[in-house]
Scaffold this active site. Structure first.
Site, PDB file in Angstrom:
ATOM      1  NE  ARG A  19      -5.399  -2.268   0.961  1.00  0.00           N
ATOM      2  CZ  ARG A  19      -4.815  -1.667   0.048  1.00  0.00           C
ATOM      3  NH1 ARG A  19      -5.115  -0.537  -0.493  1.00  0.00           N
ATOM      4  NH2 ARG A  19      -3.399  -1.802  -0.062  1.00  0.00           N
ATOM      5  CG  HIS A  40       0.503   1.637   1.132  1.00  0.00           C
ATOM      6  ND1 HIS A  40      -0.844   1.223   0.954  1.00  0.00           N
ATOM      7  CD2 HIS A  40       1.028   2.518   0.069  1.00  0.00           C
ATOM      8  CE1 HIS A  40      -1.221   2.024  -0.226  1.00  0.00           C
ATOM      9  NE2 HIS A  40      -0.362   2.521  -0.574  1.00  0.00           N
TER      10      HIS A  40
END
Ligand code: PGI
Length: 461
Positions: free
Chosen positions: A91, A135
């Protein structure tokens, strides 16, 4: 939903004989700004985190992501480390500013080329890419236009998402829109501890709402062209009242509404928690009802980032959260001050199962920062506390599966020691130690243990 008062470290009854499913996915996670370095290379546009780190006083020791783990250049070496761990999935996040340097408009093909090389390298290594679109590293040019405070941010995000899908979908088969919208809101716009460092009660819920709208628009953009899976990653932290006193239980309810139900309810139930609306009072924004239909666009999986629990004692009602987190007798605390409480992961998974219709779930982050001794002579890093944290939390997953949770996989946070946001490089979460003076990577004992866990599909925890 409220959990009973629990003090100390609850023992988790091991469910003997319960195996992980054969297709359970074992991975590790990172994020672009925390590991890549070279934030302005090859045409990339600066992010709010580049700006924040270069603002004196914002990050411990003046640390920045200018070099980080130099993953931008060392990604082949890091993929080799992933193979050594036996990772089945990785990830990572894509830096918006590498793809669209101004946030919208002209595409920087060199930025997409980097992620294409990374994805192809992962596929060659037999590692399934799991890409997060956001993110926390908003292009600074968009922040200059209001950033997440601007309702247009949802369209900006959908445009970015669509460009990335076009280049990478098919090779990437698991997408996440946002990582932890709660942290973006709370850290970036209320506490001010994270970029862009605002402290404004009225801004926070507007940002949260636009993040959710952006999530919905990106999911809809994916449905128009994508052939695989897309989801949302949230941080969930179970709240337990410090006592049975009414004010502690009420404070716990508010804390639960503010962090956990804040994003889960709109996405899965199409409405905000009424306790939350009351907490914000006059600061709660108005918006068209159609926004909630957009936000509840169905997703394929939920990613849960779990680290710790929160025992809540009423502190006189200071908004938004009772910040009083009484120390728990006999508990272990990590370097970030988080109590080690694996029972909280089980409680969280069962809460999601029962309240939101048992959606497919991945633990997309779980890990701990403990002080690591220097690399030993033989090239080992002995990190027993991190290893114990890992074991305790993996054991809980067996119980969750036995309880009926649709738990599909687990990603350890993090593959590498990296830039821990405003903590700089002072907090190490990696399964792999990074010497930031020479970029040497060293597998920690916890990493070697995780490799054994993966190889046995969780038989040996
Ligand atoms: O703090 C460890 C990791 C970060 O390095 C990740 O980038 C981020 O996704 C992440 N989220 C959490 C839990 C939520 C949280 C974040 C920051 C501060 C306090 C709580 C912990 N972590």
């Amino acid at each position: 939903m409220s959990w009973g008062v629990r003090t100390g470290t609850a023992s988790v009854e091991r469910v003997d004989g319960m195996d992980f499913p054969d297709d359970f996915l074992w991975g590790a996670a990172t994020a672009a700004y925390q590991i890549e370095g070279s934030p302005l290379a090859d045409g990339a546009g600066a992010s709010i985190w580049h700006r924040f780190c270069h603002t004196p006083g914002m990050v411990r020791d003046g640390d920045t992501g200018d070099v980080a783990c130099d993953h931008y250049h060392r990604w082949p070496e890091d993929i080799a480390l992933m193979r050594r761990l036996g990772l089945q999935s990785y990830r990572f996040s894509i830096a918006w500013g590498r793809v669209l340097p101004q946030g919208t408009g002209a595409v920087n093909e060199a930025g997409l080329d980097f992620y294409e090389r990374l994805v192809d390298g992962l596929l060659e290594a037999g590692i399934a890419p799991n890409a997060t679109l956001y993110h926390w590293d908003l292009p600074a040019a968009l922040d200059d236009c209001g950033g997440w405070l601007n309702r247009d941010s949802a369209d900006w995000f959908a445009e970015y998402a669509e460009r990335v899908f076009r280049r990478l979908d098919g090779r990437v088969k698991m997408w996440t829109t946002l990582n932890e919208p709660w942290v973006v809101m709370d850290g970036g716009y209320l506490s001010g501890a994270l970029a862009p460092g605002h402290r404004n009660l009225y801004e926070a819920p507007i940002v949260a709402h636009n993040l959710l709208r952006a999530h919905g628009k990106a999911v809809q953009a994916y449905r128009a062209s994508g052939a695989h899976r897309i989801g949302l990653v949230v941080n969930l932290e179970p709240k337990y009242p410090a006592s049975d006193a009414l004010q502690d239980r009420a404070a716990t309810r508010r804390a639960h509404a503010y962090m956990n139900r804040h994003f889960m309810d709109p996405v899965f139930r199409g409405r905000y928690d009424e306790v939350l609306v009351q907490m914000f009072g006059a600061a709660w924004p108005s918006f068209p009802a159609s926004d909630l239909e957009l936000i509840r666009t169905p997703i394929d999986f939920l990613g849960i980032n779990y680290y710790t629990r929160n025992v809540v004692r009423d502190d006189g009602g200071r908004f938004p959260l009772p910040v009083d987190r009484p120390v728990q007798p006999g508990a272990t605390y990590s370097e970030t001050g988080w109590e080690v409480f694996p029972q909280g992961l089980l409680d969280t998974l069962n809460w999601v199962r029962t309240r939101y219709g048992n959606p497919p779930v991945y633990i997309t982050e779980n890990g701990s920062a403990f002080y690591d001794p220097p690399v030993a002579q033989g090239g080992a890093v002995h990190d027993p506390l991190r290893m114990h944290y890992l074991r305790q939390h993996l054991r809980v997953l067996r119980q969750a599966i036995a309880d009926g949770c649709d738990l599909r996989g687990y990603y350890a946070w993090s593959l590498l020691d990296n830039l821990e946001w405003a903590h700089g490089y002072s907090k190490r979460f990696g399964l792999v130690h990074v010497d930031f003076q020479n970029q040497r990577r060293t597998l920690k004992d916890s990493g070697a243990h995780y490799a054994r866990v993966i190889a046995s599909n969780g038989q040996c925890l």
